[in-house]
Design an enzyme around this catalytic site. Structure first.
Site, PDB file in Angstrom:
ATOM      1  N   ARG A 116     -30.073  18.763   7.220  1.00  0.00           N
ATOM      2  CA  ARG A 116     -30.556  17.897   6.050  1.00  0.00           C
ATOM      3  C   ARG A 116     -31.780  17.068   6.444  1.00  0.00           C
ATOM      4  NH1 ARG A 116     -24.675  17.663   5.344  1.00  0.00           N
ATOM      5  NH2 ARG A 116     -24.445  16.172   7.199  1.00  0.00           N
ATOM      6  N   VAL A 117     -32.383  17.323   7.651  1.00  0.00           N
ATOM      7  CA  VAL A 117     -33.708  16.589   7.968  1.00  0.00           C
ATOM      8  C   VAL A 117     -34.514  17.748   8.546  1.00  0.00           C
ATOM      9  CG1 VAL A 117     -34.525  15.041   9.651  1.00  0.00           C
ATOM     10  CG2 VAL A 117     -32.433  14.453   8.430  1.00  0.00           C
TER      11      VAL A 117
END
Length: 507
Positions: free
Chosen positions: A370-371
């Site tokens: 997610r990053v």
């Protein structure tokens, strides 16, 4: 003459002793002494220490230490950090006046220690520059910077499809014996010459398993930039509980000095079970699956300490790779879902893929970052845009094609292309691959250069592309450029096509 000189030496010595005795004035020190009221597996109940605070260190006989955990009105529940078999009810307990801390400093690099800071490698005393509490507050939000720099693992499927950035928390989960530690170990080995310090924290692992990991680190020269914190399966549960916090304090010391640090927690399943054991022994109320109510909090306050600091705070980063074990592929169980919600993504290892020999057994459909996509090198983004979708389509169609249905030409090509993707993403343990070689293989996949190569020759074809010589100036631009230029793309594509020509002709 000799007898006379010896007499003079003795007289002088006794004169100094006499002077020191006369000059000595005894000092009075206030000490708070309590008594053990009961002992159980890994815990003790203590009375008579009214001034003791939560998480304060207490000293028991035989150099055994403990942490005050339950601070009640009449007694204290203490988590023991050493061999408790030699303690008995009635023994004296002394306050130390400080919380649990761990030695930190450059002298720890290359060493193997336990969470108390005691060396386990037989290389003599530990040299350290300071001591830090094992429990520390995470960096404030305003002190943090965005994750912008990739942490290359050297594993194609992760660097291409589930990228990790420096300062990220990426969970590795899967059933037993699916290669979770192998992925974390490869990530550590790939940090050689990248100015990333690595901390490996073994929590309640078998001694043979820890020895195997340490041997691999030594064999590949990784101990030069690594620190290993170890608790074995036969250690008290208190040590297993403290271990990841102690390892994180060691890592934070270097992060606050401006360095990039990678920490691996292997694994937090044992950590949760050790905490549950201590809580039940201390008569704390059990909740779901008998875990205490604050089991989420003990992991969140640990993993929140992983971050990327602002430049004015040193600019260091702490990247966390927690490992967790699932049972019967149930990623929706209590502890896995807790950690999935705390971390910035997960890498899920599938037993089915492992049994088929597709290693690393990463299930791309259930894995996510997610990053890290924001930190991924531009060259990867340019060559993997359609890769994840093509692979997902292939997996859906492959299960459908098993029924023996007649396939149209477009579907057949999708399946054949997917088989080449899967073959290219296979990679042996300790076989980390540099960025330029990965980009060459991924670009050839993206351009469907492998589609005309027979599946049985894919391993040799992929090896040929990896070993093809990419000009050094192009390799340097891949790691720094904001985008993959058309010129560099053409150069790499041409090199890959030449390497594949012999296999394509053979088809």
């Amino acid at each position: 003459m000799e007898a006379q000189s010896l007499q003079q030496v003795l007289d002088g010595m006794f004169a100094k002793i006499s002077q020191a005795r006369k000059a000595y004035t005894p000092g009075l020190f206030l000490r708070e002494i309590g008594t053990i009221t009961s002992i159980a597996t890994g815990i003790a109940k203590v009375s008579g220490l009214p001034g003791a605070g939560f998480e304060e260190v207490l000293k028991f006989p035989h150099e055994v230490y403990g942490i005050a955990f339950n601070v009640d009105e009449d007694e204290i529940g203490v988590v023991l950090l050493g061999d408790y078999w030699q303690l008995h009810a009635g023994d004296e307990v002394e306050r130390r006046g400080h919380v649990m801390d761990v030695p930190v400093g450059d002298g720890l690099i290359g060493r193997i220690i336990n969470p108390m800071g005691r060396p386990l490698d037989g290389h003599g005393p530990l040299a350290y520059s300071a001591r830090l509490p094992v429990e520390r507050s995470a960096a404030a939000i305003m002190d943090r910077a965005p994750v912008t720099v990739p942490l290359q693992t050297g594993i194609k499927v992760i660097d291409a499809l589930i990228p990790i950035g420096r300062g990220q928390r990426e969970l590795i989960l899967g059933n037993r014996q699916t290669g979770k530690t192998a992925i974390a170990l490869d990530a550590i080995l790939n940090q050689r010459d990248k100015n990333v310090l690595c901390v490996y924290c073994a929590i309640g692992q078998r001694a043979s398993g820890v020895a195997k990991v340490i041997a691999a680190l030594r064999e590949h020269g990784a101990m030069e930039y690594s620190i290993v914190v170890v608790t074995e399966g036969n250690d008290p549960p208190g040590l297993a509980y403290v271990a990841p916090y102690a390892a994180t304090s060691i890592a934070e010391y270097f992060m606050e000095k401006g360095r990039d640090v990678l920490i691996v927690y292997d694994d937090l399943t044992h950590h949760a079970r050790a905490y549950r054991e201590l809580s039940l022994l201390l008569r704390r109320p059990p909740g779901r699956e008998a875990f205490p109510g604050d089991i989420f909090y003990i992991h969140s306050r640990l993993l929140e300490r992983a971050t990327h600091l602002l430049a004015e705070n040193g600019g260091g980063s702490l990247t966390a790779l927690p490992i967790i074990e699932t049972e019967a592929e149930d990623i929706s169980a209590y502890i896995p879902t807790n950690l999935i919600s705390i971390t910035d993504g997960q890498i899920y290892l599938s037993p089915a893929l492992f049994d088929l020999g597709l290693l690393p057994a990463v299930d791309v459909g259930k894995s996510v970052s997610r990053v890290g996509g924001k930190a991924q090198l531009a060259a990867y983004r340019a060559v993997t845009e359609d890769l994840k979708l093509a692979y997902a389509q292939f997996e859906e169609l492959e299960s459908f094609a098993r029924f023996g249905a007649r396939l149209e030409e477009g579907t057949r090509k999708t399946i054949e292309h997917g088989r080449r993707i899967r073959a290219c993403l296979k990679q042996p343990e300790f076989g980390t691959i540099p960025v330029a070689a990965q980009i060459a293989v991924l670009l050839a996949l993206s351009d469907k250069g492998f589609d005309s190569v027979p599946v049985e020759q894919m391993k040799a074809a992929e090896q040929a592309v990896r070993e093809a010589a990419i000009p050094p100036e192009v390799s340097a631009r891949l790691a720094t450029a904001d985008k993959l230029s058309d010129e560099d793309r053409a150069i790499i594509s041409s090199i890959a096509q030449k390497a594949l020509a012999v296999f394509q002709e053979a088809s």
